[in-house]
Design a protein around this motif. Structure first.
Motif, short mmCIF file in Angstrom:
data_model
loop_
_atom_site.label_atom_id
_atom_site.label_comp_id
_atom_site.label_asym_id
_atom_site.label_seq_id
_atom_site.Cartn_x
_atom_site.Cartn_y
_atom_site.Cartn_z
N SER A 1 3.63 12.39 -10.05
CA SER A 1 4.00 13.78 -9.76
C SER A 1 3.18 14.34 -8.60
O SER A 1 3.73 15.03 -7.72
N ILE A 2 1.90 14.05 -8.59
CA ILE A 2 1.06 14.51 -7.48
C ILE A 2 1.49 13.84 -6.18
O ILE A 2 1.60 14.49 -5.13
N GLY A 3 1.76 12.53 -6.25
CA GLY A 3 2.23 11.82 -5.05
C GLY A 3 3.55 12.37 -4.54
O GLY A 3 3.73 12.54 -3.33
N ALA B 1 4.69 15.39 -5.03
CA ALA B 1 4.47 16.74 -4.50
C ALA B 1 3.95 16.69 -3.06
O ALA B 1 4.40 17.45 -2.20
N ILE B 2 3.02 15.79 -2.82
CA ILE B 2 2.48 15.66 -1.46
C ILE B 2 3.56 15.16 -0.51
O ILE B 2 3.71 15.68 0.62
N ALA B 3 4.34 14.17 -0.96
CA ALA B 3 5.40 13.63 -0.11
C ALA B 3 6.46 14.68 0.20
O ALA B 3 6.91 14.80 1.35
N ALA C 1 6.06 17.88 0.21
CA ALA C 1 5.48 18.92 1.07
C ALA C 1 5.59 18.52 2.54
O ALA C 1 6.01 19.33 3.39
N TYR C 2 5.23 17.28 2.83
CA TYR C 2 5.28 16.85 4.23
C TYR C 2 6.71 16.62 4.72
O TYR C 2 7.09 17.08 5.81
N THR C 3 7.51 15.92 3.93
CA THR C 3 8.87 15.64 4.38
C THR C 3 9.74 16.90 4.38
O THR C 3 10.61 17.04 5.23
N SER D 1 8.74 20.03 4.99
CA SER D 1 8.43 20.86 6.17
C SER D 1 8.97 20.22 7.45
O SER D 1 9.48 20.91 8.33
N ALA E 1 11.56 11.07 -1.51
CA ALA E 1 10.20 11.48 -1.88
C ALA E 1 10.16 11.99 -3.32
O ALA E 1 9.19 11.74 -4.05
N GLU E 2 11.20 12.67 -3.75
CA GLU E 2 11.25 13.16 -5.14
C GLU E 2 11.43 12.02 -6.13
O GLU E 2 11.06 12.14 -7.30
#
Length: 141
Positions: free
Chosen positions: A88-90, A92-94, A96-98, A100, A123-124
């Motif tokens: 889930s953390i991974g 979320a980070i992915a 966020a970047y993809t 934006s 990413a999700e």
């Protein structure tokens, strides 16, 4: 345990309906949420009251103590929790970047919407893979 898994879709539908009601009519949405909470509390009380007596639970308690002594069930549950949290953390980070980057690309070229959403969807998917691993680990526990 299976009864809780069967009622989960009903609770999801109630939560979705409450969300729609909160947007259209806030008071009715709050009443729906309170009703759903009372239903869950009533079901928990029914399960608590209908729980087996102490004499009937003795074999179950012995099996639970034996499993806890071996530590296999606890380790599997901890591993499942780590799989869900890490994925889930991974994800979320992915996202966020993809996300934006996808919005920046779509602001310049709107026809990039389909391609950008595919990348965000991939990413999700990381979180879904972690959830699948957790279900497999819990199933083996």
């Amino acid at each position: 345990m299976s009864i809780w898994l069967l009622t989960l879709p009903i609770l999801v539908l109630v939560a979705g309906g409450a969300t729609v009601l909160m947007r259209r009519r806030p008071r009715a949405g709050i009443v729906t949420i309170i009703g759903a909470n009372l239903a869950v509390i009533a079901a928990a009380v029914v399960v608590l009251v209908s729980a087996p007596s102490a004499s009937a639970a003795a074999p179950v308690a012995a099996a639970t103590t034996e499993a806890a002594a071996s530590g296999s069930n606890g380790s599997a549950l901890i591993a499942a929790a780590i799989a869900v949290v890490g994925s889930s953390i991974g994800a979320a980070i992915a996202v966020a970047y993809t996300g934006s980057a996808a919005l920046a690309a779509m602001s310049e070229r709107p026809e990039m919407f389909g391609r950008a959403m595919v990348v965000v969807g991939l990413a999700e998917g990381i979180a879904i893979y972690g959830l699948i691993i957790a279900i497999i680990l819990i199933g083996k526990a």
